[in-house]
Scaffold this motif. Sequence first.
Motif, PDB file in Angstrom:
ATOM      1  N   VAL A 242       0.691  -0.961   0.034  1.00 41.69           N
ATOM      2  CA  VAL A 242       0.105  -0.146   0.025  1.00 41.69           C
ATOM      3  C   VAL A 242       0.746   1.008   0.121  1.00 41.69           C
ATOM      4  N   CYS A 243       2.047   1.334   0.761  1.00 41.21           N
ATOM      5  CA  CYS A 243       2.958   2.374   0.869  1.00 41.21           C
ATOM      6  C   CYS A 243       3.385   2.716  -0.349  1.00 41.21           C
ATOM      7  N   ALA A 244       3.851   1.565  -1.112  1.00 39.53           N
ATOM      8  CA  ALA A 244       4.728   1.810  -2.445  1.00 39.53           C
ATOM      9  C   ALA A 244       3.538   2.369  -3.547  1.00 39.53           C
ATOM     10  N   ALA A 245       2.146   1.973  -3.306  1.00 38.21           N
ATOM     11  CA  ALA A 245       1.412   2.439  -4.248  1.00 38.21           C
ATOM     12  C   ALA A 245       1.093   4.032  -4.114  1.00 38.21           C
ATOM     13  N   LEU A 246       1.166   4.408  -2.868  1.00 33.24           N
ATOM     14  CA  LEU A 246       0.752   5.534  -2.274  1.00 33.24           C
ATOM     15  C   LEU A 246       1.973   6.660  -2.640  1.00 33.24           C
ATOM     16  N   GLN A 247       3.470   6.172  -2.502  1.00 33.87           N
ATOM     17  CA  GLN A 247       4.508   6.860  -2.714  1.00 33.87           C
ATOM     18  C   GLN A 247       4.448   7.158  -4.304  1.00 33.87           C
ATOM     19  N   SER A 248       4.164   6.155  -5.247  1.00 34.86           N
ATOM     20  CA  SER A 248       4.202   6.249  -6.701  1.00 34.86           C
ATOM     21  C   SER A 248       3.215   7.525  -7.056  1.00 34.86           C
ATOM     22  N   GLY A 249       2.483   7.794  -6.141  1.00 35.31           N
ATOM     23  CA  GLY A 249       1.572   9.180  -6.433  1.00 35.31           C
ATOM     24  C   GLY A 249       2.328  10.200  -5.684  1.00 35.31           C
ATOM     25  N   ARG A 250       3.376  10.262  -5.093  1.00 32.69           N
ATOM     26  CA  ARG A 250       4.336  11.343  -4.348  1.00 32.69           C
ATOM     27  C   ARG A 250       3.409  11.730  -3.347  1.00 32.69           C
ATOM     28  N   LEU A 251       2.828  10.648  -2.408  1.00 29.20           N
ATOM     29  CA  LEU A 251       2.401  10.841  -1.083  1.00 29.20           C
ATOM     30  C   LEU A 251       3.017  10.366  -0.041  1.00 29.20           C
ATOM     31  N   THR A 252       3.199  10.886   1.059  1.00 33.77           N
ATOM     32  CA  THR A 252       3.760  10.378   2.296  1.00 33.77           C
ATOM     33  C   THR A 252       2.857   9.683   3.254  1.00 33.77           C
ATOM     34  N   PRO A 253       3.012   8.163   3.325  1.00 38.87           N
ATOM     35  CA  PRO A 253       2.059   7.359   4.127  1.00 38.87           C
ATOM     36  C   PRO A 253       2.092   7.503   5.532  1.00 38.87           C
ATOM     37  N   SER A 254       1.183   7.444   6.085  1.00 34.75           N
ATOM     38  CA  SER A 254       1.029   7.412   7.689  1.00 34.75           C
ATOM     39  C   SER A 254       0.087   6.658   8.166  1.00 34.75           C
ATOM     40  N   LEU A 255      -0.115   6.242   9.381  1.00 35.01           N
ATOM     41  CA  LEU A 255      -0.951   5.594  10.103  1.00 35.01           C
ATOM     42  C   LEU A 255      -0.865   5.765  11.551  1.00 35.01           C
ATOM     43  N   VAL A 256      -1.959   5.451  12.330  1.00 36.11           N
ATOM     44  CA  VAL A 256      -2.109   5.467  13.597  1.00 36.11           C
ATOM     45  C   VAL A 256      -2.157   4.119  14.307  1.00 36.11           C
ATOM     46  N   VAL A 257      -1.429   4.037  15.334  1.00 36.47           N
ATOM     47  CA  VAL A 257      -1.541   2.473  15.884  1.00 36.47           C
ATOM     48  C   VAL A 257      -1.382   2.831  17.426  1.00 36.47           C
ATOM     49  N   ASN A 258      -2.175   1.953  18.132  1.00 38.33           N
ATOM     50  CA  ASN A 258      -2.121   1.952  19.567  1.00 38.33           C
ATOM     51  C   ASN A 258      -0.527   1.664  20.183  1.00 38.33           C
TER      52      ASN A 258
END
Length: 284
Positions: A242-258
């Motif tokens: 998922v991160c690779a796909a987002l980065q291909s669109g020049r987006l920085t991936p993030s998420l929130v975790v407990n």
Amino acid sequence: MTDTAAPEAATGGCRGVSPSEARALLGVLESDPLVSCPAAEKFAASGAVPGPEGRFLTLGGPETSLVFVGSSVLPLRGDAHDHHALGLAVAGLGFGPMSVHGRRDQVSALWDALGSCWGPPREYRDSQVLMSLQGPVDQSLVLGGIRTATIVEFEQVLAAAAAMYREELGSDPFAVGSGIPFRRRVARSLARGRTWVGVDDGEVFFKADVAAISPWSAQIQGVWARPGRRGAGLGTGGIAAVCAALQSGRLTPSLVVNGSNTAARAAYRRVGMIDVVDYASVLM
């Protein structure tokens, strides 16, 4: 998004951000790009004007105080006094109850006011972490076959989403409104191309949703792997894909975790994600 339409009148000195303040508003969003992602997505769609995607409230101007009210409440700028006033304004204008999330200290200040109006939350998660991938994905980690789901896969994805909901929240997603709100959320994510899955023999074994996409970042949520297949690197490989796909669109991936979810945090660290923000969520 709450179905309650709020009037534009000021409440306790708080008011909606005006279109003339769009430049200042954008500056605030750009200054905290990962946390502001849901608000920045709304701004990119319709600017400062309130609408179905949400609205911005301030006490004195967005440079000093700002809260975004969309499908949840996101404090973005202000001190304890600002957030107390803004919390009372959000409740007083007829919004909610709805979940609150953001930087831990800002959520705490806002919830002091909102909690007095809305009552006890279902859960207050005050030890979360926002993680982000700052460098490129190691392609050797990417799990093959992870792709965006289609609307024709609704039932399979719904089953996976419901399993994750029960595990994560300990309640039945179909108990409220015969499950119609939950079904709508799943269908909307599919229709927008925001749900990523791995599927074997018609059964989803990995799922992740992209909850928000701004011009510069994307927030991943709803990460789930089928219990019988955990421990085999699905979390790491799926998130890497998922991160690779987002980065291909020049987006920085993030998420929130407990903070207590050591297994998930370890999987995300293997992808290269790092802790960036002390976070909190109040679930209603």
